[in-house]
Design a protein around this motif. Structure first.
Motif, PDB file in Angstrom:
ATOM      1  N   LYS A   1       7.213   5.770   0.679  1.00 55.39           N
ATOM      2  CA  LYS A   1       8.489   6.406   0.365  1.00 55.39           C
ATOM      3  C   LYS A   1       9.298   5.562  -0.615  1.00 55.39           C
ATOM      4  CE  LYS A   1      12.717   8.333   2.329  1.00 55.39           C
ATOM      5  NZ  LYS A   1      13.523   7.771   1.214  1.00 55.39           N
ATOM      6  N   ALA A   2       9.301   4.256  -0.413  1.00 55.17           N
ATOM      7  CA  ALA A   2      10.063   3.376  -1.300  1.00 55.17           C
ATOM      8  C   ALA A   2       9.528   3.444  -2.725  1.00 55.17           C
ATOM      9  CB  ALA A   2      10.025   1.947  -0.775  1.00 55.17           C
ATOM     10  N   CYS A   3       8.214   3.437  -2.862  1.00 64.23           N
ATOM     11  CA  CYS A   3       7.614   3.525  -4.189  1.00 64.23           C
ATOM     12  C   CYS A   3       7.907   4.889  -4.813  1.00 64.23           C
ATOM     13  CB  CYS A   3       6.108   3.279  -4.116  1.00 64.23           C
ATOM     14  SG  CYS A   3       5.299   3.250  -5.735  1.00 64.23           S
ATOM     15  N   GLY A   4       7.812   5.943  -4.025  1.00 63.71           N
ATOM     16  CA  GLY A   4       8.105   7.275  -4.537  1.00 63.71           C
ATOM     17  C   GLY A   4       9.528   7.392  -5.050  1.00 63.71           C
ATOM     18  N   ASP A   5      10.465   6.828  -4.324  1.00 67.62           N
ATOM     19  CA  ASP A   5      11.863   6.846  -4.767  1.00 67.62           C
ATOM     20  C   ASP A   5      12.013   6.102  -6.093  1.00 67.62           C
ATOM     21  OD1 ASP A   5      12.578   8.283  -2.518  1.00 67.62           O
ATOM     22  OD2 ASP A   5      13.324   6.522  -1.417  1.00 67.62           O
ATOM     23  N   TRP A   6      11.305   4.987  -6.221  1.00 72.87           N
ATOM     24  CA  TRP A   6      11.348   4.211  -7.464  1.00 72.87           C
ATOM     25  C   TRP A   6      10.761   5.004  -8.630  1.00 72.87           C
ATOM     26  CZ3 TRP A   6       7.348   2.178 -10.546  1.00 72.87           C
ATOM     27  CH2 TRP A   6       7.762   1.286 -11.540  1.00 72.87           C
ATOM     28  N   LEU A   7       9.636   5.694  -8.396  1.00 74.92           N
ATOM     29  CA  LEU A   7       9.014   6.483  -9.450  1.00 74.92           C
ATOM     30  C   LEU A   7       9.950   7.590  -9.932  1.00 74.92           C
ATOM     31  CD1 LEU A   7       5.412   6.830  -7.972  1.00 74.92           C
ATOM     32  CD2 LEU A   7       6.075   5.457  -9.963  1.00 74.92           C
ATOM     33  N   LYS A   8      10.604   8.246  -8.998  1.00 77.13           N
ATOM     34  CA  LYS A   8      11.550   9.304  -9.374  1.00 77.13           C
ATOM     35  C   LYS A   8      12.718   8.730 -10.177  1.00 77.13           C
ATOM     36  CE  LYS A   8      11.395  10.744  -5.013  1.00 77.13           C
ATOM     37  NZ  LYS A   8      11.699  11.486  -3.758  1.00 77.13           N
TER      38      LYS A   8
ATOM     39  N   THR B   1       0.842  -1.193   0.000  1.00 74.58           N
ATOM     40  CA  THR B   1       0.000   0.000   0.000  1.00 74.58           C
ATOM     41  C   THR B   1       0.882   1.250   0.000  1.00 74.58           C
ATOM     42  OG1 THR B   1      -0.138  -0.024   2.410  1.00 74.58           O
ATOM     43  CG2 THR B   1      -1.858  -1.187   1.198  1.00 74.58           C
ATOM     44  N   ARG B   2       0.424   2.290  -0.697  1.00 72.51           N
ATOM     45  CA  ARG B   2       1.217   3.522  -0.820  1.00 72.51           C
ATOM     46  C   ARG B   2       0.493   4.668  -0.138  1.00 72.51           C
ATOM     47  NH1 ARG B   2       0.070  -0.103  -4.350  1.00 72.51           N
ATOM     48  NH2 ARG B   2      -0.526   1.271  -6.066  1.00 72.51           N
ATOM     49  N   ILE B   3       0.361   4.540   1.166  1.00 67.38           N
ATOM     50  CA  ILE B   3      -0.304   5.559   1.975  1.00 67.38           C
ATOM     51  C   ILE B   3       0.721   6.611   2.367  1.00 67.38           C
ATOM     52  CG2 ILE B   3      -1.615   5.988   4.088  1.00 67.38           C
ATOM     53  CD1 ILE B   3      -2.393   2.993   3.972  1.00 67.38           C
ATOM     54  N   PRO B   4       0.421   7.889   2.186  1.00 72.89           N
ATOM     55  CA  PRO B   4       1.399   8.926   2.501  1.00 72.89           C
ATOM     56  C   PRO B   4       1.992   8.777   3.903  1.00 72.89           C
ATOM     57  CG  PRO B   4      -0.459   9.894   1.373  1.00 72.89           C
ATOM     58  CD  PRO B   4      -0.819   8.455   1.633  1.00 72.89           C
TER      59      PRO B   4
ATOM     60  N   ILE C   1       4.976  15.482 -16.537  1.00 73.05           N
ATOM     61  CA  ILE C   1       4.239  14.387 -15.913  1.00 73.05           C
ATOM     62  C   ILE C   1       4.183  14.664 -14.416  1.00 73.05           C
ATOM     63  CG2 ILE C   1       4.309  11.934 -15.327  1.00 73.05           C
ATOM     64  CD1 ILE C   1       5.297  11.378 -18.124  1.00 73.05           C
ATOM     65  N   LEU C   2       2.990  14.832 -13.920  1.00 77.89           N
ATOM     66  CA  LEU C   2       2.755  15.179 -12.518  1.00 77.89           C
ATOM     67  C   LEU C   2       2.099  14.002 -11.811  1.00 77.89           C
ATOM     68  CD1 LEU C   2       2.469  17.185 -10.116  1.00 77.89           C
ATOM     69  CD2 LEU C   2       0.337  17.992 -11.190  1.00 77.89           C
ATOM     70  N   LEU C   3       2.810  13.429 -10.855  1.00 79.72           N
ATOM     71  CA  LEU C   3       2.272  12.353 -10.034  1.00 79.72           C
ATOM     72  C   LEU C   3       1.935  12.945  -8.675  1.00 79.72           C
ATOM     73  CD1 LEU C   3       4.840   9.541 -10.963  1.00 79.72           C
ATOM     74  CD2 LEU C   3       2.729  10.203 -12.157  1.00 79.72           C
ATOM     75  N   VAL C   4       0.642  13.085  -8.414  1.00 79.87           N
ATOM     76  CA  VAL C   4       0.216  13.788  -7.208  1.00 79.87           C
ATOM     77  C   VAL C   4      -0.061  12.815  -6.074  1.00 79.87           C
ATOM     78  CG1 VAL C   4      -0.682  15.807  -8.415  1.00 79.87           C
ATOM     79  CG2 VAL C   4      -2.190  13.861  -8.001  1.00 79.87           C
ATOM     80  N   ASP C   5       0.141  13.303  -4.882  1.00 74.18           N
ATOM     81  CA  ASP C   5       0.003  12.507  -3.671  1.00 74.18           C
ATOM     82  C   ASP C   5      -1.313  12.849  -2.982  1.00 74.18           C
ATOM     83  OD1 ASP C   5       0.726  10.711  -1.713  1.00 74.18           O
ATOM     84  OD2 ASP C   5       2.484  11.823  -1.030  1.00 74.18           O
ATOM     85  N   ALA C   6      -1.692  12.008  -2.021  1.00 70.10           N
ATOM     86  CA  ALA C   6      -2.807  12.271  -1.098  1.00 70.10           C
ATOM     87  C   ALA C   6      -4.093  12.658  -1.812  1.00 70.10           C
ATOM     88  CB  ALA C   6      -2.401  13.372  -0.107  1.00 70.10           C
TER      89      ALA C   6
END
Length: 341
Positions: A81-88, A72-75, A186-191
């Motif tokens: 955080k791990a998924c966000g680092d991978w996306l970047k 799960t990718r809950i803020p 490309i904008l990947l938005v959070d929350a």
């Protein structure tokens, strides 16, 4: 009289002035549902073959699976955080300039919530920009799960919303592969997906923050395209109300492009619903005409499919054919823009 905003992903509840309804009814060119298999679409197989070479649905599928594998990718959680680092890292590997926008917003409980919006810039020097976006967080509860004992547990969110991110990652890869001359953000938005039906402002926190604090002062884009829940089998993408009101030409040409490629059975040329989604803050705060490509069918009990906000939102419901319909249409649409410039 103002249009009443629909609560996040609920049964449509909005009022439209009678004059607006009349204007829409008399000026919007409806071409039917453009279902696949008709003679018009069959005659366009060559065009569809060209599009197929511009987008790899298998690649998009793997990008979705990779996100789901993090959990799960809950803020503000380790898996997030791990998924966000991978996306970047993925965007950077395609040659995009990557910006990580760290911020703190107030969640539905009135608590401070750290978030991360991820921006990938292709051809950042280009003045004319196209904005493509999706949310990358997942819902912390399964409020529509049929099992009451599981409603308080977070969902994996393969469709909502790893599917949109997966398609955009493949689009990013193709833009780099083709050395596109377009200026694309490309904008990947959070929350986006932590809200409650009692508080409409509790949704779309990342896009609301970004739209009030863009990554670049004075940011402008020619238009925006939002992908939300674009991976499920038998998806139906109708004209979302606020997209149609604020970006009618983009909606019309995009759905026509889908029909020309043989994807009219996915992109239904008929009205859907008015949704509070990540395109709304961008329209309201930046006046960028933005459309929402979202799987919604008013014939369904909740509109969004039986897997929506349940623990059935896993890789089992992701369909490469749907990804191909969305991805090929989007990359072909962008290719057309590039060719006329």
């Amino acid at each position: 009289m103002n249009t009443k905003n629909q609560m996040k992903r609920s049964i449509p509840r909005f009022f439209i002035p009678a004059l607006t309804l009349f204007v829409l009814a008399t000026t919007w060119g409806c071409k039917g549902d453009g279902g696949s298999g008709n003679e018009f679409e069959d005659s366009l197989s060559n065009s569809q073959s060209v599009a197929y070479n511009l987008f790899d649905a298998d690649s998009a599928y793997e990008y979705i699976a990779a996100q789901v594998a993090f959990g799960t990718r809950i803020p503000n959680t380790p898996t997030h955080k791990a998924c966000g680092d991978w996306l970047k890292q993925k965007l950077a590997s395609f040659g995009f300039d990557v910006i990580s926008q760290e911020a703190t917003v107030v969640d539905q409980e009135g608590k401070n919530l750290p978030i991360t919006n991820i921006i990938g810039q292709w051809n950042p020097q280009a003045e004319r920009r196209i904005l493509l976006l999706a949310h990358w967080d997942t819902r912390p509860i399964a409020d529509h799960d049929p099992d009451p004992s599981k409603t308080g547990m977070p969902i994996l969110g393969a469709d909502d919303a790893a599917s949109g991110v997966g398609v955009l990652l493949e689009v990013a890869r193709q833009l780099a592969k083709q050395q596109s001359s377009l200026g694309v953000d490309i904008l990947l938005v959070d929350a986006e997906d932590s809200g409650t039906s009692e508080n409409e402002e509790s949704w779309c926190l990342g896009s609301t923050y970004w739209s009030k604090n863009p990554h670049k002062a004075g940011y402008r884009a020619e238009f925006g395209i939002l992908l939300d829940m674009v991976g499920a089998q038998d998806a139906k993408f109708r004209w979302e109300l606020f997209s149609k009101l604020h970006a009618p030409s983009i909606v019309s040409t995009f759905w026509d492009k889908a029909a020309s490629l043989g994807y009219g059975s996915y992109f239904i040329q008929a009205d859907g619903a008015g949704l509070t989604d990540d395109h709304r803050p961008i329209i309201d705060n930046l006046a960028i005409p933005t459309i929402d490509i979202v799987n919604y069918d008013p014939a369904r009990p909740k509109g969004f499919g039986t897997h929506w906000h349940t623990h059935a939102d896993t890789m089992e419901i992701i369909d490469r054919a749907t990804l191909r319909a969305v991805g090929e249409t989007l990359i072909s649409y962008l290719k057309d823009l590039e060719e006329v410039r």
